[in-house]
Scaffold this active site. Structure first.
Site, PDB file in Angstrom:
ATOM      1  N   ARG A  87     121.186 128.730  -7.091  1.00 29.26           N
ATOM      2  CA  ARG A  87     121.729 128.099  -5.896  1.00 29.26           C
ATOM      3  C   ARG A  87     121.354 126.617  -5.875  1.00 29.26           C
ATOM      4  NH1 ARG A  87     125.766 128.301  -2.271  1.00 29.26           N
ATOM      5  NH2 ARG A  87     125.158 128.622  -0.103  1.00 29.26           N
ATOM      6  N   THR A  97     134.979 129.596  -4.212  1.00 28.87           N
ATOM      7  CA  THR A  97     134.045 130.475  -4.912  1.00 28.87           C
ATOM      8  C   THR A  97     134.815 131.367  -5.884  1.00 28.87           C
ATOM      9  OG1 THR A  97     132.619 130.483  -2.945  1.00 28.87           O
ATOM     10  CG2 THR A  97     132.137 132.128  -4.604  1.00 28.87           C
ATOM     11  N   ASN A 140     131.542 125.674  -2.936  1.00 30.50           N
ATOM     12  CA  ASN A 140     131.713 125.874  -1.508  1.00 30.50           C
ATOM     13  C   ASN A 140     133.175 125.780  -1.110  1.00 30.50           C
ATOM     14  OD1 ASN A 140     130.743 126.629   1.011  1.00 30.50           O
ATOM     15  ND2 ASN A 140     130.459 124.527   1.699  1.00 30.50           N
ATOM     16  N   GLY A 164     135.072 134.278  -1.040  1.00 31.95           N
ATOM     17  CA  GLY A 164     135.620 134.473   0.295  1.00 31.95           C
ATOM     18  C   GLY A 164     134.742 134.016   1.433  1.00 31.95           C
ATOM     19  N   GLY A 165     133.748 133.128   1.184  1.00 33.81           N
ATOM     20  CA  GLY A 165     132.910 132.660   2.280  1.00 33.81           C
ATOM     21  C   GLY A 165     132.166 133.814   2.926  1.00 33.81           C
ATOM     22  N   SER A 176     123.442 131.817   1.530  1.00 42.54           N
ATOM     23  CA  SER A 176     124.731 132.093   0.907  1.00 42.54           C
ATOM     24  C   SER A 176     125.203 133.482   1.301  1.00 42.54           C
ATOM     25  CB  SER A 176     124.606 132.010  -0.621  1.00 42.54           C
ATOM     26  OG  SER A 176     125.782 132.471  -1.258  1.00 42.54           O
ATOM     27  N   SER A 177     126.506 133.693   1.189  1.00 40.59           N
ATOM     28  CA  SER A 177     127.068 135.035   1.371  1.00 40.59           C
ATOM     29  C   SER A 177     127.388 135.713   0.046  1.00 40.59           C
ATOM     30  CB  SER A 177     128.356 134.948   2.213  1.00 40.59           C
ATOM     31  OG  SER A 177     128.081 134.463   3.505  1.00 40.59           O
ATOM     32  N   THR A 224     130.065 128.916  -7.128  1.00 40.19           N
ATOM     33  CA  THR A 224     130.859 128.209  -6.136  1.00 40.19           C
ATOM     34  C   THR A 224     130.564 126.719  -6.110  1.00 40.19           C
ATOM     35  OG1 THR A 224     131.484 128.243  -3.790  1.00 40.19           O
ATOM     36  CG2 THR A 224     129.159 128.544  -4.293  1.00 40.19           C
TER      37      THR A 224
END
Length: 592
Positions: A115, A388, A408, A479-480, A459-460, A406
């Site tokens: 990340r 992403t 973002n 997909g956020g 993060s998701s 990603t």
């Protein structure tokens, strides 16, 4: 009726029709007991390899590396690097990602956290305007929106610790494609048009995306010679080829020329982290998934353990959806207040993933009524669409990789550092830059996810493994904030016995606590189901209704990529999302 609509309408009832029959919920409120199973890989190896990714060139690169004697980890570098070249709309070496790895020989699972991290200068005050209001433009566009990239460091780390082949081999396809070019596809051209005003602010970006004298169009041959040279430096010099030397200097200069404040020292100080995955049991499955700073694994554990006692197949579609949504609502509430970078905050992971905690949350669900989200607000702890991309790999030795990466939002920050070809991320928006203020995906956060020097934003992204006696699956999606709920529906799909291809095509819906509404793809809910959910107190947002009312809504979500090893059937499966016409899922048999 389109084939896509037909598939959605067929898949949703099939998902739950295949769930084993039983009572609606266990009498003691606990999940049905499932027999423990031995690790299947200990007794057998897959009859081939499978890769699913969001672009055919990336899948081909992974297969090429496997054919050259590489393992799944080498293939992951190749796939990731090619996606970084051909999907600048979604990811790139100017961004970051998570890699969930399983080493078949040792039986070890590991989560490689690549990340992005916060620059030292990026304090919350930097994201407020003169009136003290949140400056959305600074948070999502240009130099201040970019965190220190992590993906190149992940390539180096995975090659050194798990791969067989040198980076010069695994990065070769990406270097070749960056130099020779590839055809611009529709999603890439549309994304550029949506971000064009921002991207054309910056000289380095204009040099790449206006190289032909005009914006890129579908069908153009898109070449990135500077990016090819940067990848060559990474292949030749490893970590220092990106984070130091000529490339590192150009990255720092490019950010600072646009008003940012990066330093060479903090760029060179970036390190990946290896973390222990989140593990839990759902019915007959062992689930291995992403730990913080991903919020997805903890949320997935909460949702599935809330749902485990229910026999969803016994319920009509509206009541089934109601229970799933109520589980989503509660998990996202906890995400808001408790989750952040575990190197900086104490995340109550053991409590949040406990079956007993899930049972307590389950007890607050009314079987016939929606719970208004403001009733769950409580108090905050003290003071990841098209963006992403994901890929899944299983090799013939049983090694596996689930990776989500990603920059973002569409095309990240929009800023290409001149002379590097590197499009930088805008991940700083994933921090709680102003407590209680929703980010670009509408999710909020507080001090647990506030920026600090070297801290990783929440993060998701949630690459996930599923293991049973009969099947092993790798799954994930972009997909956020919807990533988490799409993976949840994917797990339910595999549990219902669907194929990898059908899991990738499942219709999708989502609830994230705030805003208090069920969002859904077109074709997910018919009118009767939507009305029944509204009668329970839910707000339901259907694209069909928004079109009828003159508003707009995204008609398709995510870009789901999954592979599976059917142990009982002695075959490999791969599924790529039919919503994405350039994705590719491939299986290659190595045994009769």
């Amino acid at each position: 009726m389109t084939p896509m609509t037909l598939l959605r309408r067929m898949a949703l009832p099939l998902l739950f029709a295949l769930v084993p029959a039983g009572v609606v919920a266990a009498a003691d409120g606990q999940a049905p007991k499932a027999a423990a199973h031995a690790a299947p890989a200990a007794a057998a190896t897959p009859p081939g390899a499978a890769i699913a990714s969001a672009h055919a060139l990336a899948t081909d690169a992974g297969m090429e590396v496997l054919a050259d004697g590489g393992n799944a980890f080498d293939a992951a570098i190749a796939v990731s690097a090619v996606l970084s070249v051909v999907e600048p709309i979604s990811s790139g070496i100017g961004g970051g990602g998570f890699f969930l790895l399983h080493d078949a020989k040792s039986g070890r699972d590991v989560f490689v956290d690549a990340r992005e991290t916060s620059p030292e200068a990026a304090t919350p005050e930097r994201y407020l305007d003169a009136e003290g209001e949140f400056d959305r433009d600074r948070a999502t566009n240009g130099a201040w929106s970019a965190g220190i990239p992590g993906l190149p460091a992940a390539f180096v780390h995975i090659q050194q610790q798990y791969g067989r082949l040198p980076l010069s081999r695994t990065l070769a396809p990406a270097i070749r494609i960056a130099r020779e070019g590839f055809p611009v596809y529709g999603r890439m051209a549309r994304g550029y048009e949506a971000r064009r005003t921002v991207m054309e602010r910056y000289p380095g970006t204009r040099e790449v995306y206006l190289a032909g004298g005009r914006p890129i169009r579908e069908g153009d041959l898109f070449r990135q010679p500077d990016l090819a040279r940067t990848l060559e430096q990474l292949a030749e010099r490893g970590f220092d080829g990106f984070y130091a030397g000529d490339v590192g200097a150009k990255l720092v200069a490019g950010v600072n020329a646009e008003g940012g404040q990066w330093t060479a020292a903090e760029l060179a100080a970036y390190r990946v982290r290896e973390r222990e995955p989140v593990r839990f049991r759902y019915r007959d499955w062992d689930i291995v998934t992403a730990p913080p700073p991903s919020s997805g694994g903890i949320a997935l554990a909460q949702m599935l353990q809330i749902l485990a006692p229910y026999e969803l197949s016994k319920l009509d579609e509206a009541h089934r959806t109601h229970l799933v949504v109520e589980a989503m609502r509660r998990a996202f509430r906890d995400r808001t207040f408790y989750l952040g970078d575990p190197d900086f905050v104490d995340v109550p992971q053991r409590l949040l993933t406990s079956p007993d905690y899930a049972a307590g949350l389950r007890a607050t669900i009314h079987p016939e009524r929606a719970t208004p989200s403001d009733l769950l607000s409580g108090a905050p702890t003290p003071l990841e669409d098209e963006e992403t991309t994901h890929f899944s790999i299983i090799d013939a030795e049983g090694n596996r990789v689930g990776a989500t990466q990603t920059v973002n939002l569409l095309y990240g920050s929009g800023l290409v550092a001149p002379g590097t070809g590197v499009l930088l991320n805008n991940e700083m928006d994933d921090f709680a830059l102003k407590p209680g203020t929703p980010n670009a995906f509408g999710v909020m956060g507080f001090d647990a996810n506030a920026p600090a020097p070297g801290k990783r934003m929440l993060s998701s992204m949630v690459p996930t493994f599923m293991l049973s006696d009969d099947r092993i699956a790798v799954l994930g999606t972009p997909g956020g904030s919807r990533i988490i709920t799409m993976v949840l529906l994917g797990v339910l799909g595999y549990d219902a016995g669907l194929s990898a291809a059908d899991v990738a095509a499942l219709p999708r819906y989502h609830h994230q606590w705030m805003p208090d509404a069920i969002q859904a793809e077109a074709g997910t809910f018919d009118v009767a189901t939507a009305q029944a959910l509204r009668a329970m107190g839910h707000t339901v947002v259907r694209p069909e209704d928004e079109v009828a009312e003159g508003r707009r809504s995204s008609d398709a979500w995510g870009n789901f990529q999954t592979v599976a090893w059917d142990i009982a059937g002695k075959r490999m499966e791969a599924g790529t999302d039919p919503r994405n016409p350039v994705g590719k899922a491939e299986v290659r048999a190595t045994k009769p």
